[in-house]
Write an enzyme that holds these catalytic residues in place. Structure first.
Site, PDB file in Angstrom:
ATOM      1  N   HIS A  84       0.847  -1.199   0.000  1.00  0.00           N
ATOM      2  CA  HIS A  84       0.000   0.000   0.000  1.00  0.00           C
ATOM      3  C   HIS A  84       0.883   1.248   0.000  1.00  0.00           C
ATOM      4  O   HIS A  84       1.993   1.228   0.554  1.00  0.00           O
ATOM      5  CB  HIS A  84      -0.986   0.002   1.169  1.00  0.00           C
ATOM      6  N   ASP A  86      -0.368   4.318   1.010  1.00  0.00           N
ATOM      7  CA  ASP A  86      -0.855   5.325   1.965  1.00  0.00           C
ATOM      8  C   ASP A  86      -0.195   5.116   3.329  1.00  0.00           C
ATOM      9  O   ASP A  86       0.400   4.068   3.591  1.00  0.00           O
ATOM     10  CB  ASP A  86      -2.384   5.260   2.087  1.00  0.00           C
ATOM     11  N   ASP A 116       6.302   1.349   7.158  1.00  0.00           N
ATOM     12  CA  ASP A 116       4.962   0.867   6.777  1.00  0.00           C
ATOM     13  C   ASP A 116       4.386   1.749   5.676  1.00  0.00           C
ATOM     14  O   ASP A 116       3.644   2.665   5.951  1.00  0.00           O
ATOM     15  CB  ASP A 116       4.065   0.857   8.022  1.00  0.00           C
ATOM     16  N   GLU A 148      -5.236   1.424   2.256  1.00  0.00           N
ATOM     17  CA  GLU A 148      -5.121   0.212   3.080  1.00  0.00           C
ATOM     18  C   GLU A 148      -5.370   0.546   4.540  1.00  0.00           C
ATOM     19  O   GLU A 148      -5.923  -0.255   5.289  1.00  0.00           O
ATOM     20  CB  GLU A 148      -3.725  -0.409   2.909  1.00  0.00           C
ATOM     21  N   GLU A 177       4.457  -5.885   3.811  1.00  0.00           N
ATOM     22  CA  GLU A 177       4.265  -5.226   5.113  1.00  0.00           C
ATOM     23  C   GLU A 177       5.427  -5.613   6.035  1.00  0.00           C
ATOM     24  O   GLU A 177       6.005  -6.702   5.883  1.00  0.00           O
ATOM     25  CB  GLU A 177       2.959  -5.702   5.766  1.00  0.00           C
TER      26      GLU A 177
HETATM   27 ZN   LIG Z   1       0.953  -1.311   6.355  1.00  0.00          ZN
END
Ligand SMILES: [Zn+2]
Length: 391
Positions: A84, A86, A116, A148, A177
């Site tokens: 992701h 975002d 992240d 996400e 992740e």
């Molecule tokens: Zn994440």
């Protein structure tokens, strides 16, 4: 060295820095939410210059949000590398460094999204630089999603249009992740529901003047706790630190005065199901049980999902990608306590693991960082995965 045309592509530090410099905060409050379209455009630029075919999938509800689907190679046995773009919102006052650039300090890169999980895209690109991309003979598909951290609407849109986007030409997926590059194959699901009861207010001196929603909620809570006991004796999985499905009664509000019959009452709960439990089944079972206990009370019941929630992730221990990742990292596959987009990718038939650099403890924290020494080993494993599946 392979002759990739990556003159436009910066080194890994620059890649991370440029990704962090583009804010892409997701938030359910529209004043804070920023969209991710600029970061998608930047990634598309980089992947195009590496020879990928790039599709930018706009999200229906917001023109500032999009997914990137970047594909190289043809066939039906390929690999998806997904993440992701975002980040969560931040409280800038708690940060010691500028959150919107890569600050190099203590052998770490600091910045919002460093762990992240913007660095994962830099790692993919770094891995590609040392591969002769003309030799790719199975599809390598990079997915970069929106939202996400809130609704997972990006992953949902990808799953919905997986066929037309060609994603079913891959069989395996890795979501980067932060797991310290340990393969993860399971996590719990999550759902949050509001249970609203409406009765009738009236003067407290005569119960016949009203219908007490707070007393009805007492029945509801008893039923929920019974149901929780049943779920916990029916489902257990010793791999999880909390080996049973959980149900938390988290918020309640009802009535306004001791001398008025309570006219309405709302309870909010959170359920974390284990793999094997589906959200739709839980929602209908809850509805059935509450309807039954409120039968003939005259109380109106409404249940409202507070978020879409997400399903549990469950990739078979014996699946090829789990076995391969366990061998490559010399680590047994794990379960984690956080949710990911994996259930959507498993849902479209990709055997999916979660495995990326960085530690989840640094995610969603002020002064978020990624250890510089984690980048090259992660790049190496991603390179090996690409070699294994796509060359
Ligand atoms: Zn994440």
């Amino acid at each position: 060295m392979p002759d990739n045309k990556h003159t436009k592509i910066p080194d890994i530090k620059q890649l991370i820095d440029q990704l962090l410099k583009i804010p892409s905060i997701s938030c359910t409050s529209p004043e804070i939410d920023q969209g991710n379209i600029h970061i998608i455009n930047l990634l598309a630029d980089w992947f195009e210059s590496l020879g990928f075919h790039c599709v930018i999938q706009a999200l229906e509800h917001d023109e500032n949000k999009a997914n990137l689907i970047a594909t190289l190679g043809h066939g039906n046995n390929g690999l998806v590398l997904a993440g992701h773009t975002d980040t969560v919102p931040l409280d800038e006052a708690l940060w010691q460094v500028d959150p919107f650039k890569a600050t190099e300090k203590n052998d770490r890169f600091y910045g919002l999204g460093s762990c992240d999980m913007k660095s994962f895209f830099a790692i993919i690109i770094e891995a590609l630089k040392s591969i002769d991309l003309k030799k790719i003979n199975q599809p390598l598909i990079i997915l970069a999603t929106a939202d996400e951290e809130t609704s997972m609407s990006g992953a949902k849109a990808i799953a919905k249009h997986a066929n037309s986007l060609g994603i079913n030409n891959a069989r395996f997926a890795v979501i980067g992740e932060p797991t310290d590059m340990q393969p993860v194959r399971m996590h719990k699901g999550m759902m949050m529901e509001a249970i609203q009861l409406v009765g009738q207010a009236g003067h407290s001196s005569d119960p016949a003047l009203g219908n007490n929603a707070l007393e009805a909620m007492h029945k509801v809570i008893s039923e929920l706790l019974n149901w929780r006991d049943e779920l916990q004796s029916k489902y257990t999985n010793p791999l999880f630190e909390v080996p049973v499905p959980t149900m938390n009664l988290g918020h309640i509000h009802g009535g306004d005065n001791p001398n008025r019959i309570c006219g309405s009452c709302e309870l909010q709960i959170d359920i974390r199901p284990l793999p094997g439990m589906k959200l739709s089944d839980l929602r209908s079972e809850m509805q059935r049980r509450l309807n039954r206990v409120l039968q003939e009370t005259g109380i109106q019941l409404k249940t409202i999902p507070l978020t879409d929630g997400f399903e549990a992730m469950d990739t078979d221990r014996h699946s090829e990608i789990v076995q391969l990742a366990e061998k490559m990292t010399n680590t047994e596959s794990q379960v984690v306590a956080f949710g990911t987009e994996a259930p959507y990718y498993n849902g479209i038939g990709l055997e999916t693991i979660v495995m990326g650099p960085g530690n989840i403890k640094q995610a969603h924290q002020p002064d978020e960082y990624i250890e510089m020494k984690s980048l090259m080993p992660a790049t190496d494993i991603i390179r090996k995965l690409i070699f294994h599946y796509c060359l």
